[in-house]
Design a protein around this motif. Structure first.
Motif, mmCIF file in Angstrom:
data_model
loop_
_atom_site.group_PDB
_atom_site.id
_atom_site.type_symbol
_atom_site.label_atom_id
_atom_site.label_comp_id
_atom_site.label_asym_id
_atom_site.label_seq_id
_atom_site.Cartn_x
_atom_site.Cartn_y
_atom_site.Cartn_z
ATOM 1 N N LYS A 1 11.889 78.798 11.461
ATOM 2 C CA LYS A 1 11.078 79.512 10.480
ATOM 3 C C LYS A 1 10.828 78.573 9.316
ATOM 4 N N ASP A 2 9.562 78.308 9.044
ATOM 5 C CA ASP A 2 9.196 77.393 7.955
ATOM 6 C C ASP A 2 9.923 76.056 8.085
ATOM 7 N N CYS A 3 9.929 75.529 9.305
ATOM 8 C CA CYS A 3 10.526 74.218 9.618
ATOM 9 C C CYS A 3 12.051 74.201 9.523
ATOM 10 N N VAL A 4 12.665 75.350 9.310
ATOM 11 C CA VAL A 4 14.128 75.438 9.240
ATOM 12 C C VAL A 4 14.636 76.106 10.511
ATOM 13 N N SER A 5 15.631 75.502 11.161
ATOM 14 C CA SER A 5 16.161 76.042 12.414
ATOM 15 C C SER A 5 16.828 77.390 12.184
ATOM 16 N N ARG A 6 16.490 78.345 13.055
ATOM 17 C CA ARG A 6 17.132 79.660 13.028
ATOM 18 C C ARG A 6 18.072 79.838 14.211
ATOM 19 N N SER A 7 18.117 78.819 15.095
ATOM 20 C CA SER A 7 19.011 78.870 16.251
ATOM 21 C C SER A 7 19.452 77.447 16.563
ATOM 22 N N PRO A 8 20.544 77.289 17.294
ATOM 23 C CA PRO A 8 20.928 75.943 17.724
ATOM 24 C C PRO A 8 19.953 75.423 18.774
ATOM 25 N N LEU A 9 19.989 74.124 19.032
ATOM 26 C CA LEU A 9 19.196 73.551 20.116
ATOM 27 C C LEU A 9 19.810 73.986 21.438
ATOM 28 N N VAL A 10 18.982 74.541 22.309
ATOM 29 C CA VAL A 10 19.451 75.032 23.605
ATOM 30 C C VAL A 10 18.848 74.152 24.693
ATOM 31 N N ASP B 1 28.866 79.296 25.011
ATOM 32 C CA ASP B 1 28.479 79.507 23.616
ATOM 33 C C ASP B 1 26.974 79.694 23.428
ATOM 34 N N ILE B 2 26.176 79.440 24.482
ATOM 35 C CA ILE B 2 24.723 79.640 24.361
ATOM 36 C C ILE B 2 24.187 80.618 25.401
ATOM 37 N N SER B 3 25.062 81.198 26.202
ATOM 38 C CA SER B 3 24.591 82.095 27.264
ATOM 39 C C SER B 3 23.833 83.294 26.697
ATOM 40 N N ASN B 4 24.203 83.714 25.484
ATOM 41 C CA ASN B 4 23.508 84.853 24.875
ATOM 42 C C ASN B 4 22.128 84.472 24.346
ATOM 43 N N LEU B 5 21.795 83.170 24.389
ATOM 44 C CA LEU B 5 20.486 82.714 23.922
ATOM 45 C C LEU B 5 19.492 82.534 25.067
ATOM 46 N N MET B 6 19.890 82.913 26.283
ATOM 47 C CA MET B 6 18.983 82.806 27.423
ATOM 48 C C MET B 6 17.890 83.877 27.384
ATOM 49 N N HIS B 7 18.075 84.870 26.546
ATOM 50 C CA HIS B 7 17.102 85.962 26.418
ATOM 51 C C HIS B 7 17.140 86.443 24.975
ATOM 52 N N GLN C 1 10.867 86.362 16.181
ATOM 53 C CA GLN C 1 10.262 87.278 15.225
ATOM 54 C C GLN C 1 8.901 86.769 14.762
ATOM 55 N N SER C 2 8.131 87.677 14.178
ATOM 56 C CA SER C 2 6.726 87.383 13.869
ATOM 57 C C SER C 2 6.547 86.195 12.936
ATOM 58 N N GLU C 3 7.544 85.938 12.091
ATOM 59 C CA GLU C 3 7.426 84.812 11.155
ATOM 60 C C GLU C 3 8.067 83.540 11.710
ATOM 61 N N GLU C 4 8.550 83.593 12.947
ATOM 62 C CA GLU C 4 9.239 82.457 13.552
ATOM 63 C C GLU C 4 8.371 81.761 14.600
ATOM 64 N N THR C 5 8.810 80.565 14.979
ATOM 65 C CA THR C 5 8.146 79.779 16.020
ATOM 66 C C THR C 5 9.200 79.276 16.997
ATOM 67 N N MET C 6 8.876 79.325 18.281
ATOM 68 C CA MET C 6 9.745 78.716 19.289
ATOM 69 C C MET C 6 9.215 77.324 19.593
ATOM 70 N N GLU C 7 10.075 76.324 19.430
ATOM 71 C CA GLU C 7 9.718 74.944 19.751
ATOM 72 C C GLU C 7 10.482 74.522 20.995
ATOM 73 N N SER C 8 9.749 74.057 21.989
ATOM 74 C CA SER C 8 10.369 73.649 23.247
ATOM 75 C C SER C 8 9.900 72.246 23.609
ATOM 76 N N THR C 9 10.836 71.407 24.035
ATOM 77 C CA THR C 9 10.501 70.054 24.482
ATOM 78 C C THR C 9 10.714 69.967 25.988
ATOM 79 N N TRP C 10 9.728 69.425 26.674
ATOM 80 C CA TRP C 10 9.715 69.386 28.138
ATOM 81 C C TRP C 10 10.311 68.063 28.629
ATOM 82 N N TYR C 11 11.207 68.127 29.636
ATOM 83 C CA TYR C 11 11.908 66.928 30.096
ATOM 84 C C TYR C 11 11.741 66.666 31.594
ATOM 85 N N CYS C 12 10.643 67.096 32.180
ATOM 86 C CA CYS C 12 10.298 66.729 33.556
ATOM 87 C C CYS C 12 9.045 65.850 33.526
#
Length: 318
Positions: free
Chosen positions: A200-209, A256-262, A266-277
């Protein structure tokens, strides 16, 4: 009342296979009999859809409107210069219309071939007789004229349904997703490797998964009752601006991250994903719109997209 300009977007007929003209008049095997039953069912679907188109056009001829009928397969340019879009088909036709619409023109979906419960039960041991779901369609031939009159007379207003924006390496894709996005390897048997975090606003709201899985699915509220629900997600209020995500078939996620699989973006947040294939695909609202990605590409998903004005079924408005 001023004359309105309408675009009538139609599901084409060629999506339904037809019975062979010479046919198999005396099928001698159960396989041939079943094949003919399926073809007869599909032929009936085609006929019902055609009748629905004719019905809608006859209703429109009586109204103070200028109507432009177009088959969806013939439309590729942004929709401009009309007051209303009417789609005749199912959710797929409405989805295709949404990809060519901004937030200024409302859309009314007409389910031309609704599922018949008795028919499904009759053929349950033979084949799947499900017809069109039409989840987002507010009309069928039974109530089309009434719904149209409500719209033309200003007695109802469209709902503002959230869509999803997709950026690849900070470049915004031209198509907004109304239902969902799937990021995955082109081969379904190949592991999809990627990482994600929520910001959110360039600040992480979750750990890197970091993930090894069958891909990442992200849905809007409108799409939460489709593939997301089938994959184990939950349905969301139709007017929610949040996104829902699920990592498909994750391989041994850490405790420690299994609960982050789903979860929820939120509307003010962004999901950032990096592809590694080496290769990957972004599927937007199904398989028809696809964008290629490669190793190291960053995909950003958020609900910061123009809304879509949709006349929703009454039960979804409450």
């Amino acid at each position: 009342m001023a004359r309105r300009r309408l675009l009538l977007l139609l599901k084409p007929f060629d999506v339904y296979p037809t019975c062979p003209s010479d046919g198999v008049t005396n099928p001698k095997t159960s396989f041939l009999l079943k094949t003919l039953q399926v073809l007869s069912y599909l032929d009936n679907r085609r006929s019902v859809h055609k009748d629905a188109i004719n019905f809608c056009q006859n209703v429109l001829r009586k109204k103070l409107v200028d109507c432009i009928p177009v088959f969806r397969s013939n439309l590729s340019q942004p929709i401009r210069g009309v007051d209303l879009v009417i789609t005749v088909g199912g959710d797929g036709t409405l989805l295709q219309a949404s990809h060519l619409m901004d937030d200024s023109i409302p859309v009314l979906g007409v389910n031309s071939d609704p599922t018949q419960v008795k028919e499904v039960e009759e053929f349950i041991d033979k084949f799947d007789a499900t017809r069109s779901t039409g989840y987002l369609c507010a009309a069928t031939v039974k109530n089309f004229e009434h719904k149209l009159d409500e719209i033309l007379q200003g007695r109802t207003v469209p709902s503002e349904v959230s869509r999803m924006s997709i950026c690849v390496n900070s470049e915004l894709l031209s198509t907004y997703a109304l239902n969902d996005v799937l990021v995955a390897h082109p081969c379904p048997a190949t592991v999809s490797r990627f990482s994600f975090r929520i910001k959110k606003d360039c600040v992480s709201r979750s750990p890197l998964v970091n993930c090894r899985s069958s891909g990442l699915r992200v849905s809007t509220a409108a799409g939460s009752t489709a593939a997301m629900l089938s994959a184990g997600g939950f349905s969301m209020p139709i007017l929610s601006k949040d996104l829902q995500y699920i990592v498909r078939e994750p391989i041994s996620p850490r405790a420690d991250i299994s609960n982050l699989m789903h979860g929820i973006v939120q509307s003010e947040e962004t999901m950032e994903s990096t592809w590694y294939c080496q290769e990957g695909l972004i599927y937007i609202d199904g398989s028809h719109i696809v964008h290629s990605i490669q190793h190291g590409d960053m995909v950003e998903l958020s609900s910061k997209a123009p809304i879509l004005k949709v006349f929703l079924p009454r039960h979804l408005q409450s």
